[in-house]
Scaffold this motif. Structure first.
Motif, mmCIF file in Angstrom:
data_model
loop_
_atom_site.group_PDB
_atom_site.id
_atom_site.type_symbol
_atom_site.label_atom_id
_atom_site.label_comp_id
_atom_site.label_asym_id
_atom_site.label_seq_id
_atom_site.Cartn_x
_atom_site.Cartn_y
_atom_site.Cartn_z
ATOM 1 N N THR A 9 0.848 -1.187 0.000
ATOM 2 C CA THR A 9 0.000 0.000 0.000
ATOM 3 C C THR A 9 0.888 1.243 0.000
ATOM 4 O O THR A 9 2.107 1.144 0.224
ATOM 5 C CB THR A 9 -0.903 0.025 1.245
ATOM 6 N N PRO A 10 0.317 2.427 -0.243
ATOM 7 C CA PRO A 10 1.145 3.644 -0.216
ATOM 8 C C PRO A 10 1.895 3.824 1.099
ATOM 9 O O PRO A 10 2.992 4.398 1.119
ATOM 10 C CB PRO A 10 0.120 4.762 -0.437
ATOM 11 N N GLU A 11 1.343 3.330 2.186
ATOM 12 C CA GLU A 11 2.001 3.464 3.486
ATOM 13 C C GLU A 11 3.283 2.630 3.576
ATOM 14 O O GLU A 11 4.123 2.864 4.446
ATOM 15 C CB GLU A 11 1.047 3.040 4.610
ATOM 16 N N ASP A 12 3.457 1.666 2.665
ATOM 17 C CA ASP A 12 4.634 0.783 2.689
ATOM 18 C C ASP A 12 5.791 1.327 1.859
ATOM 19 O O ASP A 12 6.890 0.762 1.886
ATOM 20 C CB ASP A 12 4.266 -0.609 2.147
ATOM 21 N N ASP A 14 7.921 3.861 1.887
ATOM 22 C CA ASP A 14 9.199 4.209 2.521
ATOM 23 C C ASP A 14 10.013 2.960 2.847
ATOM 24 O O ASP A 14 11.230 2.922 2.632
ATOM 25 C CB ASP A 14 8.952 5.018 3.796
ATOM 26 N N TRP A 44 4.986 2.656 -6.717
ATOM 27 C CA TRP A 44 3.536 2.716 -6.581
ATOM 28 C C TRP A 44 2.822 3.203 -7.830
ATOM 29 O O TRP A 44 2.115 2.457 -8.482
ATOM 30 C CB TRP A 44 3.143 3.593 -5.380
#
Length: 280
Positions: A9-12, A14, A44
């Motif tokens: 997901t976008p949160e991953d 980094d 992404w």
């Protein structure tokens, strides 16, 4: 030990960037087909057509898995682990399940020669060697004339059909020759053809991206050994020099003619990616 492989997901992002940079310190990315450091857009937005997954071990991020395709064959493009090496068997089960679901009868894996996790998976489950993809840079420009009876010229949109036939015969691909100018930040492609009596005997291509000139050259079987490949490569390298971009080429290790040409031009191997497979 709890192992989970889930869609990223976008949160991953980094964590994905950090994991990749720790493994390769920049350089050529075979899974993203680019040169230089990996950024958020690669993991992404731009590459969303590929299945990018996060590997979790005991509910904490531990690595990444990228699935793509080599033509019609599903391909494990990247497997990196920042920790949790003992999770490799569980990851293999997940990969095997994805290939079975896609109705593939073999697992195809691409692994950099320095990738311990992918190589451990290949060794543990008895994958067989198929080929190796060599990334080489720094070839020197050379003024190599076309051999007698041949001419080398820039391709035009009217050459699209014969270039397509030629690249299909050689088992490679060239960008589609277009009349319109490419959009900003789009990969630009420049193609040359070697002709004899208006018959295409070979081609060369340079694709400009990220300040790098990705070049390739190919010659039909009946026209090899005459210096056509060197002349085509010379045209491509001269173009890279004129545009002031770094020339980089990619070739198969089991293609001796490609290896000899790269060596003769002074190209230096930067990285090697092993292709391995296993029947399921």
């Amino acid at each position: 030990m709890i192992v989970r492989v889930r869609p990223a997901t976008p949160e991953d992002v980094d964590f994905l960037i950090h994991t990749y940079e720790q493994a390769y310190r920049g350089g050529y990315s075979a899974c993203f087909d680019r040169y230089g450091a990996i950024g958020p857009e690669d993991f992404w937005w731009v590459q969303s057509e590929k299945a990018v997954s996060l590997v979790e071990v005991d509910r904490a991020p531990a690595g990444l898995l990228v699935l793509g395709k080599d033509r019609t064959q599903l391909l494990v493009e990247e497997l990196l682990l920042a920790r949790g090496g003992a999770a490799v068997p569980r990851i293999y089960d997940h990969i095997a399940g994805q290939f079975t679901k896609a109705r593939q009868d073999r697992i195809l894996l691409r692994a950099a020669e320095s990738n311990a996790a992918a190589l451990a998976l290949a060794e543990g489950f008895q994958f067989a060697f198929v080929n190796a993809l060599v990334v080489a840079s720094g070839a020197a420009r050379q003024d190599t004339p076309a051999p007698a009876g041949y001419t080398i010229r820039r391709a035009t949109p009217e050459d699209a059909r014969q270039v397509a036939r030629l690249t299909d015969e050689l088992g490679t691909s060239a960008a589609r020759l277009r009349r319109k100018k490419p959009k900003k930040d789009e990969t630009q492609s420049f193609v040359w053809v070697a002709e004899r009596d208006r018959y295409a005997a070979g081609f060369a291509e340079v694709r400009l991206r990220d300040g790098v000139g990705w070049w390739t050259a190919g010659v039909r079987e009946g026209h090899r050994g005459k210096g056509i490949g060197s002349a085509l490569a010379g045209a491509a390298l001269e173009f890279c020099h004129t545009r002031r971009v770094k020339p980089v080429t990619v070739y198969w290790a089991l293609d001796p003619s490609a290896g000899r040409l790269a060596h003769r031009l002074g190209a230096t191997t930067e990285r090697t990616y092993l292709y391995l497979q296993k029947t399921i």
